[in-house]
Scaffold this active site. Structure first.
Site, PDB file in Angstrom:
ATOM      1  N   HIS A  68     133.425 -30.369  81.949  1.00  0.00           N
ATOM      2  CA  HIS A  68     132.811 -29.370  81.081  1.00  0.00           C
ATOM      3  C   HIS A  68     131.912 -30.065  80.069  1.00  0.00           C
ATOM      4  CE1 HIS A  68     136.583 -30.648  79.228  1.00  0.00           C
ATOM      5  NE2 HIS A  68     136.000 -30.436  78.057  1.00  0.00           N
TER       6      HIS A  68
ATOM      7  N   HIS B  36     130.226 -29.677  76.274  1.00  0.00           N
ATOM      8  CA  HIS B  36     130.286 -28.978  74.985  1.00  0.00           C
ATOM      9  C   HIS B  36     128.864 -28.744  74.485  1.00  0.00           C
ATOM     10  CE1 HIS B  36     134.625 -29.821  73.969  1.00  0.00           C
ATOM     11  NE2 HIS B  36     134.426 -30.777  74.866  1.00  0.00           N
TER      12      HIS B  36
HETATM   13  P1  AMP Z   1     137.784 -31.904  75.837  1.00  0.00           P
HETATM   14  O1  AMP Z   1     138.598 -32.497  74.715  1.00  0.00           O
HETATM   15  O2  AMP Z   1     136.404 -32.456  75.933  1.00  0.00           O
HETATM   16  O3  AMP Z   1     138.533 -31.967  77.147  1.00  0.00           O
HETATM   17  O4  AMP Z   1     137.594 -30.380  75.454  1.00  0.00           O
HETATM   18  C1  AMP Z   1     138.485 -29.381  75.805  1.00  0.00           C
HETATM   19  C2  AMP Z   1     138.137 -28.174  74.985  1.00  0.00           C
HETATM   20  O5  AMP Z   1     138.721 -27.034  75.598  1.00  0.00           O
HETATM   21  C3  AMP Z   1     138.663 -28.198  73.542  1.00  0.00           C
HETATM   22  O6  AMP Z   1     137.575 -28.134  72.635  1.00  0.00           O
HETATM   23  C4  AMP Z   1     139.550 -26.960  73.453  1.00  0.00           C
HETATM   24  O7  AMP Z   1     139.443 -26.286  72.212  1.00  0.00           O
HETATM   25  C5  AMP Z   1     139.036 -26.119  74.595  1.00  0.00           C
HETATM   26  N1  AMP Z   1     140.004 -25.165  75.157  1.00  0.00           N
HETATM   27  C6  AMP Z   1     141.275 -25.431  75.551  1.00  0.00           C
HETATM   28  N2  AMP Z   1     141.851 -24.315  76.052  1.00  0.00           N
HETATM   29  C7  AMP Z   1     140.906 -23.331  75.995  1.00  0.00           C
HETATM   30  C8  AMP Z   1     140.875 -21.957  76.365  1.00  0.00           C
HETATM   31  N3  AMP Z   1     141.950 -21.336  76.898  1.00  0.00           N
HETATM   32  N4  AMP Z   1     139.737 -21.260  76.158  1.00  0.00           N
HETATM   33  C9  AMP Z   1     138.654 -21.860  75.607  1.00  0.00           C
HETATM   34  N5  AMP Z   1     138.622 -23.155  75.242  1.00  0.00           N
HETATM   35  C10 AMP Z   1     139.719 -23.884  75.424  1.00  0.00           C
END
Ligand code: AMP
Length: 140
Positions: free
Chosen positions: A99, A101
């Site tokens: 993903h 950001h």
């Molecule tokens: P990363 O640390 O780059 O893997 O980012 C993962 C992101 O996913 C974090 O910023 C979380 O806040 C976000 N996240 C986790 N669970 C959910 C969810 N159910 N819906 C939307 N965002 C999420």
């Protein structure tokens, strides 16, 4: 299909706030909103991170990320955008599904996102050796 939280969202098993969707890409608001409009753009197919994702699909994900960044400037009053991806736990990745950001940034606004890259002051003489190390396994 893997069973990470983003696969569950893509499968409709848990809710999300959708920003954009097409046949291959989904963009949703990040639940944590480090900045206003913080969005996650991901392929619907499961790849654990960018390093494992086919380049054509990486391009599609980044195309959507670019457009969402542009929209944040035009319609949300953002003055800048950080677009980034974490690959691997040591890089801060917590959800093992590729993903990107998209973090809109605003003048004079305190928020929950900060990047600091310290100058580690490498011995400049070592730079050619470091570059050589990288080039050894650089494959196109
Ligand atoms: P990363 O640390 O780059 O893997 O980012 C993962 C992101 O996913 C974090 O910023 C979380 O806040 C976000 N996240 C986790 N669970 C959910 C969810 N159910 N819906 C939307 N965002 C999420």
């Amino acid at each position: 299909m893997a069973d990470d939280v983003f696969c569950m969202i893509i499968n409709g098993e848990i809710p999300s706030t959708k920003v954009y969707e097409d046949d291959a890409v989904l963009a949703i608001l990040d639940i944590s909103q480090a900045t206003r409009g913080h969005t996650l753009v991901m392929p619907k197919a499961h790849y654990s991170n960018i390093l494992h994702c086919p380049p054509e699909l990486v391009h599609r994900v980044y195309d959507v990320a670019q457009k969402i960044g542009q929209a944040a400037i035009v319609s949300m009053g953002a003055t800048g955008v950080n677009i980034l991806t974490n690959a691997g736990e040591s890089a801060g990745q917590t959800v093992p599904h590729f993903h990107v950001h998209v973090l809109p940034r605003y003048d004079h606004e305190n928020n929950g996102f900060e990047i600091t890259m310290k100058d580690n002051k490498p011995d400049t003489l070592a730079l050619p050796a470091i570059a050589e190390e990288l080039r050894k396994n650089l494959k196109f």
